[in-house]
Design a protein around this motif. Structure first.
Motif, PDB file in Angstrom:
ATOM      1  N   ILE A  66       0.843  -1.208   0.000  1.00  0.00           N
ATOM      2  CA  ILE A  66       0.000   0.000   0.000  1.00  0.00           C
ATOM      3  C   ILE A  66       0.873   1.251   0.000  1.00  0.00           C
ATOM      4  O   ILE A  66       0.609   2.216  -0.729  1.00  0.00           O
ATOM      5  N   ALA A  67       1.940   1.255   0.820  1.00  0.00           N
ATOM      6  CA  ALA A  67       2.856   2.398   0.848  1.00  0.00           C
ATOM      7  C   ALA A  67       3.566   2.549  -0.491  1.00  0.00           C
ATOM      8  O   ALA A  67       3.796   3.675  -0.968  1.00  0.00           O
ATOM      9  N   LEU A  68       3.918   1.437  -1.122  1.00  0.00           N
ATOM     10  CA  LEU A  68       4.584   1.496  -2.418  1.00  0.00           C
ATOM     11  C   LEU A  68       3.634   2.022  -3.488  1.00  0.00           C
ATOM     12  O   LEU A  68       4.030   2.820  -4.349  1.00  0.00           O
ATOM     13  N   ARG A  69       2.381   1.598  -3.432  1.00  0.00           N
ATOM     14  CA  ARG A  69       1.395   2.121  -4.382  1.00  0.00           C
ATOM     15  C   ARG A  69       1.273   3.633  -4.250  1.00  0.00           C
ATOM     16  O   ARG A  69       1.258   4.365  -5.252  1.00  0.00           O
ATOM     17  N   ASP A  70       1.212   4.118  -3.020  1.00  0.00           N
ATOM     18  CA  ASP A  70       1.099   5.551  -2.790  1.00  0.00           C
ATOM     19  C   ASP A  70       2.300   6.297  -3.365  1.00  0.00           C
ATOM     20  O   ASP A  70       2.147   7.355  -3.993  1.00  0.00           O
ATOM     21  N   ALA A  71       3.496   5.748  -3.161  1.00  0.00           N
ATOM     22  CA  ALA A  71       4.707   6.397  -3.668  1.00  0.00           C
ATOM     23  C   ALA A  71       4.723   6.432  -5.192  1.00  0.00           C
ATOM     24  O   ALA A  71       5.105   7.439  -5.802  1.00  0.00           O
ATOM     25  N   LEU A  72       4.291   5.354  -5.831  1.00  0.00           N
ATOM     26  CA  LEU A  72       4.302   5.303  -7.290  1.00  0.00           C
ATOM     27  C   LEU A  72       3.305   6.275  -7.911  1.00  0.00           C
ATOM     28  O   LEU A  72       3.501   6.758  -9.032  1.00  0.00           O
ATOM     29  N   LEU A  73       2.228   6.587  -7.189  1.00  0.00           N
ATOM     30  CA  LEU A  73       1.259   7.560  -7.712  1.00  0.00           C
ATOM     31  C   LEU A  73       1.894   8.929  -7.920  1.00  0.00           C
ATOM     32  O   LEU A  73       1.428   9.710  -8.753  1.00  0.00           O
ATOM     33  N   THR A  74       2.952   9.228  -7.169  1.00  0.00           N
ATOM     34  CA  THR A  74       3.651  10.498  -7.356  1.00  0.00           C
ATOM     35  C   THR A  74       4.157  10.625  -8.787  1.00  0.00           C
ATOM     36  O   THR A  74       4.060  11.691  -9.401  1.00  0.00           O
ATOM     37  N   TYR A  75       4.685   9.556  -9.330  1.00  0.00           N
ATOM     38  CA  TYR A  75       5.198   9.578 -10.702  1.00  0.00           C
ATOM     39  C   TYR A  75       4.073   9.438 -11.719  1.00  0.00           C
ATOM     40  O   TYR A  75       4.001  10.194 -12.700  1.00  0.00           O
ATOM     41  N   VAL A  76       3.171   8.491 -11.469  1.00  0.00           N
ATOM     42  CA  VAL A  76       2.118   8.198 -12.437  1.00  0.00           C
ATOM     43  C   VAL A  76       1.180   9.386 -12.618  1.00  0.00           C
ATOM     44  O   VAL A  76       0.828   9.760 -13.735  1.00  0.00           O
ATOM     45  N   CYS A  77       0.766  10.003 -11.510  1.00  0.00           N
ATOM     46  CA  CYS A  77      -0.224  11.075 -11.582  1.00  0.00           C
ATOM     47  C   CYS A  77       0.347  12.372 -12.134  1.00  0.00           C
ATOM     48  O   CYS A  77      -0.417  13.267 -12.499  1.00  0.00           O
ATOM     49  N   HIS A  78       1.667  12.485 -12.177  1.00  0.00           N
ATOM     50  CA  HIS A  78       2.266  13.730 -12.648  1.00  0.00           C
ATOM     51  C   HIS A  78       3.068  13.545 -13.930  1.00  0.00           C
ATOM     52  O   HIS A  78       3.876  14.386 -14.294  1.00  0.00           O
ATOM     53  N   GLY A  79       2.845  12.427 -14.616  1.00  0.00           N
ATOM     54  CA  GLY A  79       3.463  12.222 -15.916  1.00  0.00           C
ATOM     55  C   GLY A  79       4.969  12.183 -15.878  1.00  0.00           C
ATOM     56  O   GLY A  79       5.630  12.558 -16.855  1.00  0.00           O
ATOM     57  N   ALA A  80       5.555  11.749 -14.773  1.00  0.00           N
ATOM     58  CA  ALA A  80       7.013  11.739 -14.631  1.00  0.00           C
ATOM     59  C   ALA A  80       7.574  10.374 -14.995  1.00  0.00           C
ATOM     60  O   ALA A  80       6.874   9.365 -15.009  1.00  0.00           O
ATOM     61  N   GLN A  81       8.869  10.348 -15.285  1.00  0.00           N
ATOM     62  CA  GLN A  81       9.535   9.085 -15.543  1.00  0.00           C
ATOM     63  C   GLN A  81       9.609   8.275 -14.254  1.00  0.00           C
ATOM     64  O   GLN A  81       9.855   8.815 -13.176  1.00  0.00           O
ATOM     65  N   LEU A  82       9.419   6.991 -14.375  1.00  0.00           N
ATOM     66  CA  LEU A  82       9.557   6.120 -13.214  1.00  0.00           C
ATOM     67  C   LEU A  82      11.004   6.124 -12.755  1.00  0.00           C
ATOM     68  O   LEU A  82      11.923   6.253 -13.565  1.00  0.00           O
ATOM     69  N   PRO A  83      11.253   5.973 -11.462  1.00  0.00           N
ATOM     70  CA  PRO A  83      12.611   6.156 -10.919  1.00  0.00           C
ATOM     71  C   PRO A  83      13.563   5.032 -11.321  1.00  0.00           C
ATOM     72  O   PRO A  83      13.152   3.912 -11.636  1.00  0.00           O
TER      73      PRO A  83
END
Length: 540
Positions: A306-323
């Motif tokens: 769940i914490a990882l999903r939340d962190a990944l939304l930072t990239y997905v929701c803002h059109g950023a490259q995945l880390p």
């Protein structure tokens, strides 16, 4: 034949080569079309390429992920306010989850994520215009002068909080983004189109006692409430508001301390951990991706999907490259190891499955019942005031995803939509009075004085009234009613359009006496108790 015999070995070699080529091509095509669940099986440390760009467009596999982002342009009116005729709207209670925010933990490459620019890219000119107008309004409001005394009264315990998140584009830890502001500007706008005239917004009839607004003591919930009120109220009505603080994300007020609630929370967490450990591929996936996503190693985060999903939304929701991180060396050349999109879809497929298990958990239900009790008491108290005093007409609670989860689960409305509400989710309780006396006479005569009042529950535009466990069956009223409704129009246009399509649909109304009876008589049945104190006592 003689020639073929002499070159038989060569022919066999060529045929074998073609067969291997076709086999490899077939496997590549199969792997390329795997669904997100199959992606869980491929969690090795292969060196990927940067396949995720700012121009990435969601497809059928990732559309459900992007729903959690809730872009402002996709926020539209749903089944709110569809009751007419003899039922007169008396007031609404609005529960909000804060809008889009930065991550809750330190993640890699956060400086490369633009939390403001994508508002104007995804939301277009209108979102930019709305946000800039709001920002200009707050700047004028903050200047010394005639608004100073109002601002001090309005902010109350939130005095000193920044009124708007920085528009620099920097993603701040746990803080609201300009996208989050725009989401609630849109939410306030569409709800005003439905409820504004019925509640008297902008016509001078609202007083300070008609509006009650509560927020938890977080910048993101305070700023979300502020942007919603700006869009929902007129400037005159806006100046009548005084914000009130809730010390708890559950809005439990005087009914917060409850040892048994923590017992049920730990039991539910143990259930989730057992589910997680029973999926070895998911365990490996989370461990692999968490090592890339989070800046600081933390065993807790490395085992929390769940914490990882939340962190990944930072990239997905803002059109950023995945880390990415520096990984293995190939031929002495350092290579990057990046999070792959199939890993993201695999993780989200698991968390969706996990949330579908929530409906089976008695521990979660009991935990939410205890956490939501204080809020339920406040809701019923406001409903009784609406019945007896015809005020307040607008009650707003600006909270968190768990705020909505506690309340909906306590009401028996458990689904993926309600247990994992997306950014800027809205839940509206509409309170109506039935003015047709001959219908009232058919209702049970042993109820309280509230028997001619009814309510609806609408969650993110969907009517869930008939899903409330004490509103099912004979206690609810099914209405078939013609109404104007067009989901493709903006709220402003939908309000004034003469060409909206008509359709017939069922509308459920639940007697207010049902929620009163549930709170006073049935709330603690699953605890074999009759009050909050006894239910909160820890029993083995």
């Amino acid at each position: 034949m003689k020639l073929s015999s002499q070159h038989r070995a060569l022919y066999c070699y060529l045929i074998l080569s073609v067969w291997i080529f076709l086999l490899v091509a077939g496997m590549y095509k199969y792997i390329g079309n795997e669904d997100s669940i199959s992606a869980l099986k491929h969690t090795n440390n292969d060196i990927p390429i940067r396949s995720f760009s700012k121009n990435f467009k969601p497809d059928i596999k990732t559309r459900r992920i992007f729903k959690l982002c809730n872009p402002p342009e996709e926020i539209i009116i749903g089944h709110e306010g569809l009751v007419h005729g003899n039922y007169i709207l008396q007031g609404i209670l609005v529960f909000l989850r804060h809008g889009d925010r930065g991550p809750l933990a330190h993640v890699r490459n956060i400086s490369n994520v633009n939390c403001a620019g994508d508002l104007f890219r995804s939301g277009g000119i209108d979102s930019d215009k709305n946000f800039r107008s709001y920002e200009y309004f707050l700047q004028n409001l903050s200047e010394p002068g005639r608004f100073s005394s109002f601002l001090s009264q309005f902010l109350g315990p939130f005095h000193g909080f920044p009124l708007v998140p920085p528009s620099s584009g920097e993603c701040q830890l746990g803080q609201l983004t300009p996208v989050g502001v725009s989401q609630h500007l849109k939410t306030g706008q569409i709800l005003r189109g439905v409820y504004g005239d019925k509640l008297g917004v902008g016509n001078g009839s609202l007083s300070a006692d008609d509006i009650a607004v509560y927020s938890t003591r977080y910048r993101r919930t305070f700023q979300s409430a502020l942007s919603f009120l700006y869009a929902f109220l007129s400037s005159e009505d806006f100046q009548k508001v005084t914000l009130k603080e809730s010390q708890s994300i559950a809005f439990c007020f005087n009914d917060c301390a409850c040892p048994a609630a923590e017992k049920f929370r730990h039991r539910f967490s143990a259930e989730s951990s057992d589910h997680f450990r029973s999926h070895p591929a998911v365990v490996k996936l989370v461990s692999t991706v968490a090592e890339i996503v989070f800046e600081m190693p933390d065993p807790t985060l490395a085992s929390d999907p769940i914490a990882l999903r939340d962190a990944l939304l930072t990239y997905v929701c803002h059109g950023a490259q995945l880390p990415c991180i520096d990984g293995l060396s190939i031929n002495k050349v350092p290579q990057e190891v990046c999070v792959r999109m199939e890993q993201v879809t695999g993780l989200f497929a698991y968390t969706e499955w996990e949330t579908r298990q929530y409906v089976k958990s008695s521990n979660l239900k009991r935990y939410c019942l205890l956490r939501a009790y204080g809020l339920m008491r406040d809701i019923v108290s406001h409903m009784l005031r609406i019945i007896s005093e015809r005020k307040p007409k607008l009650i707003v609670y600006s909270g968190h995803d768990r705020t909505l989860q506690y309340l909906t689960t306590a009401l028996g409305v458990v689904s993926e939509m309600t247990t994992v509400p997306h950014y800027a989710s809205r839940l509206v309780l509409e309170v109506y009075k039935n003015t047709e006396q001959h219908l009232i006479s058919k209702l049970p005569k042993d109820g309280p004085i509230a028997r001619d009042f009814f309510f609806r529950l609408v969650f993110n535009g969907r009517d869930l009234t008939n899903h409330i466990h004490f509103c099912k069956g004979a206690t609810s009223i099914l209405m078939h009613q013609m109404h104007k409704y067009n989901t493709t129009e903006t709220p402003h246009n939908a309000t004034n359009s003469q060409s909206s399509s008509k359709k017939q649909s069922p509308i459920y109304l639940c007697p207010v006496e049902s929620i009163i009876r549930f709170l006073h008589d049935d709330y603690f049945l699953s605890f074999n108790a009759s009050n909050f104190k006894d239910a909160c006592a820890i029993h083995n």
